[in-house]
Scaffold this motif. Structure first.
Motif, PDB file in Angstrom:
ATOM      1  N   ILE A 409       0.814  -1.219  -0.157  1.00  0.00           N
ATOM      2  CA  ILE A 409       0.016  -0.036  -0.044  1.00  0.00           C
ATOM      3  C   ILE A 409       0.773   1.232  -0.045  1.00  0.00           C
ATOM      4  CG2 ILE A 409      -1.654   1.139   1.111  1.00  0.00           C
ATOM      5  CD1 ILE A 409      -2.541  -1.361   2.355  1.00  0.00           C
ATOM      6  N   ASP A 410       0.611   2.216  -0.923  1.00  0.00           N
ATOM      7  CA  ASP A 410       1.276   3.469  -1.037  1.00  0.00           C
ATOM      8  C   ASP A 410       0.285   4.564  -0.568  1.00  0.00           C
ATOM      9  OD1 ASP A 410       4.170   2.848  -1.962  1.00  0.00           O
ATOM     10  OD2 ASP A 410       2.730   2.083  -3.588  1.00  0.00           O
ATOM     11  N   TYR A 415      -2.672   9.562   6.135  1.00  0.00           N
ATOM     12  CA  TYR A 415      -3.577   8.544   6.075  1.00  0.00           C
ATOM     13  C   TYR A 415      -3.026   7.157   6.530  1.00  0.00           C
ATOM     14  CZ  TYR A 415      -5.669  11.934   3.008  1.00  0.00           C
ATOM     15  OH  TYR A 415      -5.834  13.391   2.295  1.00  0.00           O
ATOM     16  N   ALA A 416      -1.839   6.942   6.621  1.00  0.00           N
ATOM     17  CA  ALA A 416      -1.093   5.694   7.126  1.00  0.00           C
ATOM     18  C   ALA A 416      -1.773   5.050   8.346  1.00  0.00           C
ATOM     19  CB  ALA A 416       0.259   5.907   7.127  1.00  0.00           C
ATOM     20  N   GLY A 417      -2.115   5.997   9.537  1.00  0.00           N
ATOM     21  CA  GLY A 417      -2.575   5.559  10.529  1.00  0.00           C
ATOM     22  C   GLY A 417      -3.794   4.888  10.580  1.00  0.00           C
ATOM     23  N   LEU A 452      -9.667  -8.660   2.653  1.00  0.00           N
ATOM     24  CA  LEU A 452      -9.773  -7.353   1.848  1.00  0.00           C
ATOM     25  C   LEU A 452     -11.068  -7.421   1.009  1.00  0.00           C
ATOM     26  CD1 LEU A 452      -6.108  -8.154   0.028  1.00  0.00           C
ATOM     27  CD2 LEU A 452      -6.818  -6.259   1.216  1.00  0.00           C
ATOM     28  N   ILE A 453     -11.951  -8.563   1.063  1.00  0.00           N
ATOM     29  CA  ILE A 453     -13.371  -8.503   0.477  1.00  0.00           C
ATOM     30  C   ILE A 453     -13.927  -7.182   0.987  1.00  0.00           C
ATOM     31  CG2 ILE A 453     -15.390  -9.600   0.325  1.00  0.00           C
ATOM     32  CD1 ILE A 453     -13.980 -12.143   0.373  1.00  0.00           C
ATOM     33  N   GLY A 454     -14.352  -6.464  -0.001  1.00  0.00           N
ATOM     34  CA  GLY A 454     -15.200  -4.953   0.347  1.00  0.00           C
ATOM     35  C   GLY A 454     -14.382  -4.044   0.884  1.00  0.00           C
ATOM     36  N   TYR A 455     -12.844  -4.129   0.776  1.00  0.00           N
ATOM     37  CA  TYR A 455     -12.179  -2.907   1.368  1.00  0.00           C
ATOM     38  C   TYR A 455     -11.846  -1.897   0.666  1.00  0.00           C
ATOM     39  CZ  TYR A 455      -8.279  -0.739   3.631  1.00  0.00           C
ATOM     40  OH  TYR A 455      -7.518   0.366   4.238  1.00  0.00           O
ATOM     41  N   ARG A 456     -11.792  -2.358  -0.873  1.00  0.00           N
ATOM     42  CA  ARG A 456     -11.237  -1.257  -1.748  1.00  0.00           C
ATOM     43  C   ARG A 456     -11.925  -0.085  -1.736  1.00  0.00           C
ATOM     44  NH1 ARG A 456      -7.038  -3.571  -5.045  1.00  0.00           N
ATOM     45  NH2 ARG A 456      -6.905  -5.715  -4.965  1.00  0.00           N
ATOM     46  N   GLY A 457     -13.274   0.041  -1.645  1.00  0.00           N
ATOM     47  CA  GLY A 457     -14.008   1.127  -1.807  1.00  0.00           C
ATOM     48  C   GLY A 457     -13.631   2.200  -0.445  1.00  0.00           C
ATOM     49  N   GLU A 458     -13.646   1.409   0.549  1.00  0.00           N
ATOM     50  CA  GLU A 458     -13.413   2.212   2.030  1.00  0.00           C
ATOM     51  C   GLU A 458     -11.838   2.664   1.997  1.00  0.00           C
ATOM     52  OE1 GLU A 458     -12.977   0.269   6.450  1.00  0.00           O
ATOM     53  OE2 GLU A 458     -14.553  -0.556   5.122  1.00  0.00           O
ATOM     54  N   THR A 461     -12.063   5.948  -0.087  1.00  0.00           N
ATOM     55  CA  THR A 461     -12.501   6.809   0.879  1.00  0.00           C
ATOM     56  C   THR A 461     -11.667   7.419   1.865  1.00  0.00           C
ATOM     57  OG1 THR A 461     -14.766   5.810   0.188  1.00  0.00           O
ATOM     58  CG2 THR A 461     -14.661   7.382   2.188  1.00  0.00           C
ATOM     59  N   ASP A 462     -11.153   6.721   2.550  1.00  0.00           N
ATOM     60  CA  ASP A 462     -10.001   6.610   3.536  1.00  0.00           C
ATOM     61  C   ASP A 462      -8.921   7.643   3.148  1.00  0.00           C
ATOM     62  OD1 ASP A 462     -11.857   5.506   5.238  1.00  0.00           O
ATOM     63  OD2 ASP A 462     -10.773   3.865   5.779  1.00  0.00           O
ATOM     64  N   THR A 463      -8.563   7.327   1.973  1.00  0.00           N
ATOM     65  CA  THR A 463      -7.296   7.940   1.516  1.00  0.00           C
ATOM     66  C   THR A 463      -7.642   9.192   0.503  1.00  0.00           C
ATOM     67  OG1 THR A 463      -6.980   6.601  -0.548  1.00  0.00           O
ATOM     68  CG2 THR A 463      -5.830   5.918   1.643  1.00  0.00           C
ATOM     69  N   LYS A 464      -8.873   9.536   0.493  1.00  0.00           N
ATOM     70  CA  LYS A 464      -9.284  10.443  -0.416  1.00  0.00           C
ATOM     71  C   LYS A 464      -9.005  10.298  -1.827  1.00  0.00           C
ATOM     72  CE  LYS A 464     -10.396  13.646   3.061  1.00  0.00           C
ATOM     73  NZ  LYS A 464     -10.407  12.981   4.289  1.00  0.00           N
ATOM     74  N   GLY A 465      -9.082   8.809  -2.343  1.00  0.00           N
ATOM     75  CA  GLY A 465      -8.628   8.666  -3.914  1.00  0.00           C
ATOM     76  C   GLY A 465      -7.165   8.583  -4.294  1.00  0.00           C
ATOM     77  N   THR A 466      -6.507   8.853  -3.094  1.00  0.00           N
ATOM     78  CA  THR A 466      -4.780   8.995  -3.377  1.00  0.00           C
ATOM     79  C   THR A 466      -4.198   7.798  -3.264  1.00  0.00           C
ATOM     80  OG1 THR A 466      -4.227   9.657  -1.397  1.00  0.00           O
ATOM     81  CG2 THR A 466      -4.798  11.594  -3.244  1.00  0.00           C
ATOM     82  N   GLY A 467      -4.685   6.772  -2.460  1.00  0.00           N
ATOM     83  CA  GLY A 467      -4.108   5.697  -2.087  1.00  0.00           C
ATOM     84  C   GLY A 467      -3.883   4.386  -3.347  1.00  0.00           C
TER      85      GLY A 467
END
Length: 607
Positions: A409-410, A415-417, A452-458, A461-467
């Protein structure tokens, strides 16, 4: 005998490192297109979904000629979900071009595809692409690739591979960073000098290993493979044998033979050692089959494709709105379509269940299965699917094992925490963490695939689309315990009808709605997400009672928040284990498996 006028190569890389764009340039600069011809970008991505998403799903064959040498090129996918495509085509080639992004460097899928190439002892040309990016760091990336080669126990010859620097977008390759960029000639020359010419015995019996199956409505299945020995001719009688199925022995006749020429298939009457050919007219041809002369039927070994790790139930749609939007709705339609997909997709498994209306479909990941769902939906199929579940194994002591993924993950430092906390809740184990400089952090996790199932969308959101999140299958490990997928409950429609503004206005106070006014609903359909953990039933078809003093136009003052429109991936991520996704060509609807509220409560109490 060596065929010096032919080279067979595959282009392999992590997703989005520029493989398909590189193939575009090789095609353009070898004179495949006319000077004034308009050519689409990423011409090899021919499928609608491939063009829309900018990803390669199926490996594709093409061929170019450079200074009298025919170069057969195979463009492969970069996503781990389509890794089966990469594994099988490597048997067709004599070398690979490994494309690596000059900024991102070596990524998880780079390691996966490179390991497969090294296991087959294929020579590697490393192409550091996108050196025109402002933040490119080509020299450091060269060191990263050399480290990766050492980690994968590359031989001395493989370590001594040529490195080139390129910008596929700008259409040039250079041997040294100081060189003047001109065109792709250095890459063409390196391919001819470094990749060995195919070898074989033209006088021996015919042997062609089928590595890819194409499918065409008019001619049926088309087998694609390399001629390893002998010569193959039109109207020749051959025998089909298979390394993994010793009992298979079937006589067939070659009715049509093609070779690749640019983006087209050209009819040929015969092909010899080293040629990559397409063969049509054999109905029962499969990946891994060898076509041999009847005198000496000997199968060529073919590696087993890695097993699927995730499965879903595909079932006939039985909701109150069933059959109104789809063209193909019966279990026979669904069964035929799923088994037809096995013609071309080696990583997929389809199994029949106790019910004739339900099929268990297993694949490499959520993306793998969602692309199948989207394709079927566009073809006019209507069906329902369950939440994705991982496939468990048991060891010799009877202990439960589950698939584990390595996640890279980059993210921005801020947002790392949050990401570490969320993956910790999903049983992820942080293995490594280091700063990339310029305010971003690289995290490495070992996490159960179901975490990881169902995590990508979250995650987005958590990384404001930058992760950036990349995963690769690691191994089967001990079961890590239960994971709670979703903290919020669902808002469920209480009765069938049409959603009304008045009913929706009252419902939106309870959470986020997925539907707007005028949409058809039925009892048990999920119409939104509750802010709290429990499910709530709501009547969104409720109208306001009119009185002498209240007119119907008083409704116009009600303000509705725009509904949250879920894409296919978001819907698959959202659904819980007691829910289904109803898929039709026009709509995606989430519903409870048990529509009747009384029966649903009874089932929950039994649990």
């Amino acid at each position: 005998m060596k065929r010096e006028d032919v080279r067979n190569i595959a282009i392999i890389a992590h997703v989005d490192h520029g493989k398909t764009t590189l193939v575009d340039e090789l095609l353009k600069q070898s004179g495949v297109f006319r000077a004034n011809q308009e050519v689409a970008e990423r011409v090899m991505d021919s499928g609608d979904i491939e063009r829309e998403r900018g990803i390669t799903i199926l490996s594709k064959n093409t061929a170019v000629t450079y200074h009298g040498v025919k170069i057969n090129i195979i463009d492969t996918p970069g996503h781990a979900d389509f890794g089966g495509e990469v594994e099988r085509v490597l048997k067709m080639v004599n070398g690979v071009i490994l494309v690596v992004d000059a900024f991102e460097g070596s990524m998880p899928q780079t390691k996966f595809v490179l390991r497969k190439a090294l296991e087959l002892n294929l020579p590697v040309i490393v192409c550091i692409n996108k050196i025109d990016r402002p933040e490119a760091r080509p020299q450091e990336v060269v060191d990263e690739v050399l480290e990766l080669l050492m980690d994968l126990d590359a031989s001395d010859e493989q370590l001594d591979c040529p490195f080139l620097f390129a910008s596929a977008k700008d259409g040039y390759a250079i041997r040294n960073l100081e060189d003047e960029p001109k065109d792709m000639a250095p890459l063409f020359e390196t391919i001819i000098d470094y990749i060995p010419a195919p070898e074989g015995d033209p006088q021996a019996g015919t042997q062609v290993l089928i590595s890819t199956i194409d499918y065409n409505e008019y001619v049926g299945r088309i087998g694609v493979g390399k001629v390893d020995n002998g010569t193959i001719r039109v109207n020749q009688e051959v025998v089909i044998v298979n390394h993994h199925d010793p009992d298979k022995l079937k006589k067939v006749k070659i009715s049509k033979l093609y070779e690749f020429d640019g983006l087209k298939k050209a009819d040929v009457s015969e092909a010899t050692v080293g040629s990559i050919v397409a063969i049509s007219g054999i109905a029962d041809i499969h990946i891994g089959d060898t076509l041999c002369s009847p005198e000496n039927p000997k199968a060529i070994p073919f590696q087993k494709i890695s097993e699927p790790t995730i499965s879903m139930q595909f079932m006939v749609n039985d909701s109150p709105l069933a059959g109104k939007e789809g063209k193909y709705v019966t279990s026979r339609h669904l069964r035929d379509r799923l088994f037809r997909e096995l013609n071309t997709d080696v990583s997929l498994r389809v199994e029949e269940t106790d019910s004739t209306e339900c099929f268990k479909v297993s694949g490499r990941g959520e993306l793998h299965l969602s692309v199948l769902i989207e394709n079927m939906r566009r073809e006019g199929y209507e069906f329902a699917v369950s939440k994705a579940e991982v496939i468990y194994h048991t060891d010799e002591n009877g202990k439960k094992l589950e698939p584990m993924e390595r996640a890279y993950i980059d993210v921005d430092d801020d947002y790392a925490g949050n990401v570490i906390q969320k993956l910790g809740e999903r049983k992820g184990e942080l293995l490594n963490m280091h700063s990339n400089g310029s305010g971003s952090t690289r995290l490495e996790f070992l996490i159960p695939a179901r975490g990881l199932i169902g995590y990508r969308g979250e995650f987005l959101t958590d990384t404001k689309g930058t992760g950036v999140l990349n995963t690769i299958f690691e191994n089967y490990g001990p079961y890590k315990g239960d994971i709670q997928y979703r903290k919020q409950g669902s808002l469920i429609a209480y009765e069938a009808g049409e959603a009304i503004t008045y009913g929706l206005f009252n419902a939106q106070e309870r959470g986020t709605l997925f539907i707007g006014p005028g949409e058809k609903v039925y009892a048990g359909m999920v119409i939104g997400q509750n802010g709290k953990a429990e499910d709530i039933e709501l009547n969104v078809c409720k109208t306001k009672k009119l009185t002498n003093t209240r007119s119907s136009s008083a409704d116009e003052a009600l303000k509705l928040t725009p509904p949250r429109s879920l894409s296919l991936e978001q819907s698959l991520e959202f659904i819980d284990t007691d829910e289904l996704l109803e898929v039709t060509p026009q709509n995606l609807r989430i519903r409870k498996k048990i529509l009747d509220p009384t029966l649903r409560k009874r089932a929950a109490m039994k649990k």
